[in-house]
Design a protein around this motif. Structure first.
Motif, PDB file in Angstrom:
ATOM      1  N   SER A   1       0.807  -1.214   0.000  1.00 21.77           N
ATOM      2  CA  SER A   1       0.000   0.000   0.000  1.00 21.77           C
ATOM      3  C   SER A   1       0.840   1.263   0.000  1.00 21.77           C
ATOM      4  N   VAL A   2       0.225   2.299  -0.547  1.00 23.02           N
ATOM      5  CA  VAL A   2       0.730   3.663  -0.454  1.00 23.02           C
ATOM      6  C   VAL A   2      -0.342   4.487   0.238  1.00 23.02           C
ATOM      7  N   VAL A   3       0.069   5.315   1.171  1.00 20.79           N
ATOM      8  CA  VAL A   3      -0.855   6.146   1.943  1.00 20.79           C
ATOM      9  C   VAL A   3      -0.650   7.605   1.579  1.00 20.79           C
ATOM     10  N   ILE A   4      -1.738   8.288   1.253  1.00 18.40           N
ATOM     11  CA  ILE A   4      -1.754   9.747   1.154  1.00 18.40           C
ATOM     12  C   ILE A   4      -2.276  10.261   2.488  1.00 18.40           C
ATOM     13  N   TYR A   5      -1.426  10.957   3.221  1.00 17.09           N
ATOM     14  CA  TYR A   5      -1.805  11.452   4.542  1.00 17.09           C
ATOM     15  C   TYR A   5      -1.866  12.971   4.479  1.00 17.09           C
ATOM     16  N   ASN A   6      -3.079  13.495   4.343  1.00 12.96           N
ATOM     17  CA  ASN A   6      -3.330  14.931   4.273  1.00 12.96           C
ATOM     18  C   ASN A   6      -3.438  15.484   5.695  1.00 12.96           C
ATOM     19  N   ASN A   7      -2.758  16.609   5.944  1.00 10.04           N
ATOM     20  CA  ASN A   7      -2.673  17.167   7.298  1.00 10.04           C
ATOM     21  C   ASN A   7      -2.109  16.112   8.252  1.00 10.04           C
ATOM     22  N   PRO A   8      -0.862  15.694   8.019  1.00 10.01           N
ATOM     23  CA  PRO A   8      -0.304  14.522   8.725  1.00 10.01           C
ATOM     24  C   PRO A   8       0.131  14.825  10.160  1.00 10.01           C
ATOM     25  N   GLN A   9      -0.821  14.806  11.062  1.00  7.35           N
ATOM     26  CA  GLN A   9      -0.559  15.158  12.451  1.00  7.35           C
ATOM     27  C   GLN A   9       0.157  14.062  13.235  1.00  7.35           C
ATOM     28  N   HIS A  10       0.021  12.806  12.799  1.00  3.57           N
ATOM     29  CA  HIS A  10       0.567  11.685  13.566  1.00  3.57           C
ATOM     30  C   HIS A  10       1.390  10.781  12.649  1.00  3.57           C
ATOM     31  N   LEU A  11       2.326  11.374  11.960  1.00  4.17           N
ATOM     32  CA  LEU A  11       3.110  10.658  10.958  1.00  4.17           C
ATOM     33  C   LEU A  11       3.870   9.477  11.560  1.00  4.17           C
ATOM     34  N   SER A  12       4.330   9.620  12.790  1.00  7.54           N
ATOM     35  CA  SER A  12       5.126   8.557  13.411  1.00  7.54           C
ATOM     36  C   SER A  12       4.329   7.268  13.604  1.00  7.54           C
ATOM     37  N   ALA A  13       3.008   7.369  13.675  1.00  8.09           N
ATOM     38  CA  ALA A  13       2.198   6.161  13.804  1.00  8.09           C
ATOM     39  C   ALA A  13       2.364   5.261  12.592  1.00  8.09           C
TER      40      ALA A  13
END
Length: 220
Positions: free
Chosen positions: A180-192
């Motif tokens: 999978s590839v994730v698009i994380y918009n407004n990535p507040q919890h990137l470390s998760a």
């Protein structure tokens, strides 16, 4: 709940003219053009239901059209796959803005899935998709227990900061073994995501949190 002049004035006072102009161009205009209902935000105290893990969720707000389109093109460029070989999944789909834009981009070539814990929002999402004659598999469920389909070679997941780190960590674990590839918009919890084995393949820092996103992959 409606969105009108007082809301635009609130934006103007808070951030100057750029924010209300951008909201109109990237959110409100989409609904005016398509007869859909996606641009009106919904604070948590306006939800009519209280599903499981409600305390971990974030209010509904629509992604900006250009962010969805740009980030999706970048993700597909990275995958080097046609849309027919990708499972498109919006986690925390809300009223369905991302699913609608994906349908406009790819038509019936895209296999669309949307999940949200709020049944009323899923109902609005289904109505919006119907107005575009778009087909999608919609699920009213808790993202922490969702099993991602594996019928396509790769899954593209869209997240618009839908919940806190606790739930996102579980979603990342659910994606283990699912290319999978994730698009994380407004990535507040990137470390998760990075703690679960995802690698950042692209970051874009915009002028506003809504214009900021990261692309992550759990594969090559």
């Amino acid at each position: 709940m409606t969105f009108g002049l007082p809301d635009y004035l609130r934006m103007l006072r808070a951030r100057g003219p750029r924010l209300p102009l951008t909201h109109f161009w990237q959110a409100h205009r989409f609904d005016l053009q398509n007869g859909t209902d996606t641009h009106v935000w919904q604070p948590k105290d306006h939800y009519s239901d209280r599903p499981k893990n409600f305390e971990h969720g974030v209010l509904y707000m629509a992604s900006w059209t250009n962010i969805i389109r740009t980030a999706t093109r970048e993700a597909l460029d990275h995958l080097n796959l046609p849309a027919t070989d990708v499972q498109f999944t919006d986690v925390g789909c809300g009223k369905g803005k991302v699913l609608c834009v994906w349908h406009q981009m790819f038509g019936n070539d895209a296999h669309l899935t949307g999940i949200d814990y709020s049944a009323p929002l899923i109902d609005i999402c289904a109505s919006n998709l119907a107005k575009l004659n778009a087909q999608a598999s919609l699920h009213t469920c808790d993202a922490a227990t969702f099993t991602f389909p594996t019928t396509k070679p790769t899954t593209l997941v869209y997240l618009y900061n839908p919940f806190d780190e606790k739930i996102l960590s579980q979603v990342a674990r659910n994606l283990s073994g699912v290319p999978s590839v994730v698009i994380y918009n407004n990535p507040q919890h990137l470390s998760a995501l990075t703690n679960a084995g995802f690698s950042v393949i692209r970051s874009h820092a915009g002028w506003h949190p809504n214009a900021t996103y990261a692309l992550l992959s759990n594969g090559p």
